[in-house]
Design a protein around this motif. Structure first.
Motif, PDB file in Angstrom:
ATOM      1  N   TRP A   1       0.846  -1.195   0.000  1.00  0.00           N
ATOM      2  CA  TRP A   1       0.000   0.000   0.000  1.00  0.00           C
ATOM      3  C   TRP A   1       0.877   1.239   0.000  1.00  0.00           C
ATOM      4  CZ3 TRP A   1      -0.639   4.349   3.025  1.00  0.00           C
ATOM      5  CH2 TRP A   1      -1.806   5.087   2.835  1.00  0.00           C
ATOM      6  N   PRO A   2       0.547   2.265  -0.844  1.00  0.00           N
ATOM      7  CA  PRO A   2      -0.551   2.220  -1.826  1.00  0.00           C
ATOM      8  C   PRO A   2      -0.081   1.739  -3.193  1.00  0.00           C
ATOM      9  CG  PRO A   2       0.280   4.459  -1.638  1.00  0.00           C
ATOM     10  CD  PRO A   2       1.113   3.624  -0.700  1.00  0.00           C
ATOM     11  N   GLU A   3      -0.946   1.017  -3.858  1.00  0.00           N
ATOM     12  CA  GLU A   3      -0.657   0.511  -5.189  1.00  0.00           C
ATOM     13  C   GLU A   3      -1.511   1.179  -6.262  1.00  0.00           C
ATOM     14  OE1 GLU A   3       0.730  -4.035  -4.198  1.00  0.00           O
ATOM     15  OE2 GLU A   3      -1.423  -3.660  -4.396  1.00  0.00           O
ATOM     16  N   ARG A   4      -2.431   2.048  -5.845  1.00  0.00           N
ATOM     17  CA  ARG A   4      -3.287   2.766  -6.785  1.00  0.00           C
ATOM     18  C   ARG A   4      -3.760   4.058  -6.126  1.00  0.00           C
ATOM     19  NH1 ARG A   4      -8.661   1.289  -5.216  1.00  0.00           N
ATOM     20  NH2 ARG A   4      -8.739  -0.631  -3.967  1.00  0.00           N
ATOM     21  N   PRO A   5      -4.450   4.934  -6.839  1.00  0.00           N
ATOM     22  CA  PRO A   5      -4.860   6.224  -6.261  1.00  0.00           C
ATOM     23  C   PRO A   5      -5.740   6.078  -5.023  1.00  0.00           C
ATOM     24  CG  PRO A   5      -5.034   6.294  -8.636  1.00  0.00           C
ATOM     25  CD  PRO A   5      -4.729   4.865  -8.285  1.00  0.00           C
ATOM     26  N   ILE A   6      -5.622   7.059  -4.142  1.00  0.00           N
ATOM     27  CA  ILE A   6      -6.383   7.137  -2.894  1.00  0.00           C
ATOM     28  C   ILE A   6      -7.392   8.270  -3.032  1.00  0.00           C
ATOM     29  CG2 ILE A   6      -6.215   7.658  -0.424  1.00  0.00           C
ATOM     30  CD1 ILE A   6      -3.294   6.565  -0.622  1.00  0.00           C
ATOM     31  N   THR A   7      -8.580   8.092  -2.491  1.00  0.00           N
ATOM     32  CA  THR A   7      -9.612   9.123  -2.539  1.00  0.00           C
ATOM     33  C   THR A   7      -9.869   9.693  -1.154  1.00  0.00           C
ATOM     34  OG1 THR A   7     -10.732   8.148  -4.447  1.00  0.00           O
ATOM     35  CG2 THR A   7     -12.048   9.602  -3.059  1.00  0.00           C
ATOM     36  N   PHE A   8      -9.874  11.020  -1.070  1.00  0.00           N
ATOM     37  CA  PHE A   8     -10.315  11.731   0.124  1.00  0.00           C
ATOM     38  C   PHE A   8     -11.725  12.248  -0.155  1.00  0.00           C
ATOM     39  CE2 PHE A   8      -6.066  13.302   2.171  1.00  0.00           C
ATOM     40  CZ  PHE A   8      -5.689  11.973   2.383  1.00  0.00           C
ATOM     41  N   ILE A   9     -12.719  11.742   0.562  1.00  0.00           N
ATOM     42  CA  ILE A   9     -14.079  12.265   0.414  1.00  0.00           C
ATOM     43  C   ILE A   9     -14.205  13.525   1.271  1.00  0.00           C
ATOM     44  CG2 ILE A   9     -16.530  11.863   0.892  1.00  0.00           C
ATOM     45  CD1 ILE A   9     -16.108   8.948   0.216  1.00  0.00           C
ATOM     46  N   VAL A  10     -14.488  14.640   0.603  1.00  0.00           N
ATOM     47  CA  VAL A  10     -14.715  15.926   1.273  1.00  0.00           C
ATOM     48  C   VAL A  10     -16.214  16.176   1.243  1.00  0.00           C
ATOM     49  CG1 VAL A  10     -14.348  18.416   1.149  1.00  0.00           C
ATOM     50  CG2 VAL A  10     -12.442  16.852   0.717  1.00  0.00           C
ATOM     51  N   PRO A  11     -16.890  16.225   2.402  1.00  0.00           N
ATOM     52  CA  PRO A  11     -18.350  16.247   2.414  1.00  0.00           C
ATOM     53  C   PRO A  11     -18.981  17.632   2.259  1.00  0.00           C
ATOM     54  CG  PRO A  11     -17.550  16.118   4.642  1.00  0.00           C
ATOM     55  CD  PRO A  11     -16.334  16.124   3.757  1.00  0.00           C
ATOM     56  N   PHE A  12     -18.266  18.540   1.611  1.00  0.00           N
ATOM     57  CA  PHE A  12     -18.796  19.880   1.375  1.00  0.00           C
ATOM     58  C   PHE A  12     -18.479  20.297  -0.055  1.00  0.00           C
ATOM     59  CE2 PHE A  12     -17.703  19.625   5.894  1.00  0.00           C
ATOM     60  CZ  PHE A  12     -18.962  19.828   6.447  1.00  0.00           C
ATOM     61  N   ALA A  13     -19.137  21.355  -0.499  1.00  0.00           N
ATOM     62  CA  ALA A  13     -18.940  21.828  -1.866  1.00  0.00           C
ATOM     63  C   ALA A  13     -17.510  22.308  -2.079  1.00  0.00           C
ATOM     64  CB  ALA A  13     -19.925  22.956  -2.171  1.00  0.00           C
ATOM     65  N   ALA A  14     -17.068  22.232  -3.311  1.00  0.00           N
ATOM     66  CA  ALA A  14     -15.715  22.675  -3.651  1.00  0.00           C
ATOM     67  C   ALA A  14     -15.539  24.154  -3.336  1.00  0.00           C
ATOM     68  CB  ALA A  14     -15.445  22.418  -5.130  1.00  0.00           C
ATOM     69  N   GLY A  15     -14.323  24.517  -2.956  1.00  0.00           N
ATOM     70  CA  GLY A  15     -14.011  25.917  -2.704  1.00  0.00           C
ATOM     71  C   GLY A  15     -14.233  26.373  -1.279  1.00  0.00           C
ATOM     72  N   GLY A  16     -14.637  25.465  -0.391  1.00  0.00           N
ATOM     73  CA  GLY A  16     -14.895  25.839   0.994  1.00  0.00           C
ATOM     74  C   GLY A  16     -13.679  25.652   1.882  1.00  0.00           C
ATOM     75  N   GLY A  17     -13.913  25.798   3.195  1.00  0.00           N
ATOM     76  CA  GLY A  17     -12.822  25.695   4.148  1.00  0.00           C
ATOM     77  C   GLY A  17     -12.175  24.328   4.174  1.00  0.00           C
ATOM     78  N   THR A  18     -12.976  23.267   4.007  1.00  0.00           N
ATOM     79  CA  THR A  18     -12.413  21.918   4.010  1.00  0.00           C
ATOM     80  C   THR A  18     -11.465  21.749   2.833  1.00  0.00           C
ATOM     81  OG1 THR A  18     -14.615  21.264   4.786  1.00  0.00           O
ATOM     82  CG2 THR A  18     -13.023  19.514   4.406  1.00  0.00           C
ATOM     83  N   ASP A  19     -11.879  22.225   1.672  1.00  0.00           N
ATOM     84  CA  ASP A  19     -11.028  22.159   0.483  1.00  0.00           C
ATOM     85  C   ASP A  19      -9.720  22.920   0.687  1.00  0.00           C
ATOM     86  OD1 ASP A  19     -12.533  20.566  -1.178  1.00  0.00           O
ATOM     87  OD2 ASP A  19     -12.707  22.055  -2.771  1.00  0.00           O
ATOM     88  N   ALA A  20      -9.798  24.049   1.390  1.00  0.00           N
ATOM     89  CA  ALA A  20      -8.616  24.897   1.567  1.00  0.00           C
ATOM     90  C   ALA A  20      -7.479  24.156   2.249  1.00  0.00           C
ATOM     91  CB  ALA A  20      -8.982  26.143   2.376  1.00  0.00           C
ATOM     92  N   PHE A  21      -7.821  23.145   3.041  1.00  0.00           N
ATOM     93  CA  PHE A  21      -6.798  22.347   3.713  1.00  0.00           C
ATOM     94  C   PHE A  21      -6.615  20.983   3.053  1.00  0.00           C
ATOM     95  CE2 PHE A  21      -8.255  25.375   6.924  1.00  0.00           C
ATOM     96  CZ  PHE A  21      -7.042  25.892   7.365  1.00  0.00           C
ATOM     97  N   ALA A  22      -7.705  20.377   2.585  1.00  0.00           N
ATOM     98  CA  ALA A  22      -7.619  19.031   2.021  1.00  0.00           C
ATOM     99  C   ALA A  22      -6.814  19.001   0.728  1.00  0.00           C
ATOM    100  CB  ALA A  22      -9.022  18.475   1.782  1.00  0.00           C
ATOM    101  N   ARG A  23      -6.994  20.002  -0.126  1.00  0.00           N
ATOM    102  CA  ARG A  23      -6.334  19.954  -1.431  1.00  0.00           C
ATOM    103  C   ARG A  23      -4.812  20.147  -1.335  1.00  0.00           C
ATOM    104  NH1 ARG A  23      -9.713  19.438  -5.733  1.00  0.00           N
ATOM    105  NH2 ARG A  23     -11.927  19.573  -5.184  1.00  0.00           N
ATOM    106  N   PRO A  24      -4.294  21.126  -0.582  1.00  0.00           N
ATOM    107  CA  PRO A  24      -2.828  21.194  -0.439  1.00  0.00           C
ATOM    108  C   PRO A  24      -2.251  19.945   0.213  1.00  0.00           C
ATOM    109  CG  PRO A  24      -3.845  23.243   0.280  1.00  0.00           C
ATOM    110  CD  PRO A  24      -4.953  22.263   0.083  1.00  0.00           C
ATOM    111  N   LEU A  25      -2.994  19.386   1.177  1.00  0.00           N
ATOM    112  CA  LEU A  25      -2.513  18.180   1.836  1.00  0.00           C
ATOM    113  C   LEU A  25      -2.473  17.004   0.868  1.00  0.00           C
ATOM    114  CD1 LEU A  25      -1.573  16.987   4.510  1.00  0.00           C
ATOM    115  CD2 LEU A  25      -3.960  16.455   5.035  1.00  0.00           C
ATOM    116  N   ALA A  26      -3.499  16.881   0.045  1.00  0.00           N
ATOM    117  CA  ALA A  26      -3.531  15.806  -0.947  1.00  0.00           C
ATOM    118  C   ALA A  26      -2.364  15.931  -1.917  1.00  0.00           C
ATOM    119  CB  ALA A  26      -4.861  15.825  -1.703  1.00  0.00           C
ATOM    120  N   ALA A  27      -2.060  17.158  -2.331  1.00  0.00           N
ATOM    121  CA  ALA A  27      -0.946  17.376  -3.259  1.00  0.00           C
ATOM    122  C   ALA A  27       0.382  16.983  -2.626  1.00  0.00           C
ATOM    123  CB  ALA A  27      -0.917  18.831  -3.708  1.00  0.00           C
TER     124      ALA A  27
END
Length: 273
Positions: A1-27
């Motif tokens: 692990w990992p052998e393929r892409p991982i998905t982070f489910i963000v339970p809010f619309a794009a562009g919100g506060g969760t995205d502001a932290f989840a997307r840089p972390l994912a990158a």
């Protein structure tokens, strides 16, 4: 692990506060893990739609859930949830804990300070609308003001309407408002924090601005579906700790008004509980 892409489910619309932290972390995790970490926004019902979906995902280490303070509150609001935050997930790590901020559209609100704004609200009850998911009601109680709530599916849509002038005021997590404040598109009247935020030294705390007791922060954390192999949870925890120490994440978090918390292991599930 990992052998393929991982998905982070963000339970809010794009562009919100969760995205502001989840997307840089994912990158950042893309680089560390050598595989893609994908963000899947699944908004609705105060974040519970995405939580429900994540709770039923295969516990194989390829689906994680970016939970927030909303999810600890949700059982008190939605009595018929088809998941249990503590029983159906494994808490991996706290990601961020930014304060709330009171932001206005400068073209719609003349007040330059929070005290000026409160004076206007008291003189004009029910004249203004505000967008938020939560914090506005506490503000109304403490300031004895009357403003009409317009609920949104997430901070992203609320921010779009604030910038467009459809609502003059939003109570928001600093993470999603920070770029607009910095760009001069929004005016921050106060942060709901005990001390000023270093990246926004000119924005007073609510207490300094005349509303003592108005302290509201949110938190974002990574969770995994129950029965995810402990070795994978441990590896992801270590990768998150490593990511939090990188200059890239520290800079992104500072810009978004949050420090890089060190709440992993038993500390994070205890906080959630």
């Amino acid at each position: 692990w990992p052998e393929r892409p991982i998905t982070f489910i963000v339970p809010f619309a794009a562009g919100g506060g969760t995205d502001a932290f989840a997307r840089p972390l994912a990158a950042q995790l893309d680089n560390q893990l050598g595989t893609r970490v994908l963000i899947e926004n699944r908004a609705g019902a105060g974040g519970t739609v995405g939580a429900s979906l994540a709770s039923k995902a295969a516990p194989d280490g390829y689906t994680f859930f970016v939970g927030a303070a909303h999810h600890a509150i949700a059982p008190a609001i939605y009595p018929n949830l088809d998941y249990n935050l503590q029983k159906d997930f494994v808490a991996v790590a706290l990601i961020a804990r930014p304060p709330q901020v009171i932001v206005v559209n400068p073209g719609k609100v003349e007040a330059k300070t929070l005290s000026e704004f409160i004076a206007f609200l008291r003189a004009n009850p029910d004249k203004l609308n505000y967008g938020s998911a939560r914090a506005g009601e506490l503000f109304k109680i403490l300031t004895k003001t009357r403003i009409q709530h317009v609920p949104y599916r997430g901070a992203g849509p609320a921010m779009a309407d604030l910038l467009a002038g459809h609502v003059p005021l939003v109570f928001d997590g600093l993470g999603s408002s920070a770029p607009q404040i910095r760009g001069g598109h929004l005016r921050a009247l106060a942060v709901a924090a005990p001390t000023r935020v270093p990246s926004f030294p000119d924005v007073p705390t609510a207490a300094e601005a005349g509303v003592p007791g108005y302290e509201v922060s949110t938190w974002y954390g990574l969770l995994a579906p129950k029965n995810t192999p402990p070795a994978i949870v441990e590896r992801m925890t270590k990768e998150l700790q490593k990511a939090m120490q990188t200059a890239t994440i520290k800079e992104a978090w500072e810009k978004n008004g949050s420090g890089a918390p060190e709440s992993t292991g038993a500390a994070f599930p205890t906080m959630v509980a």
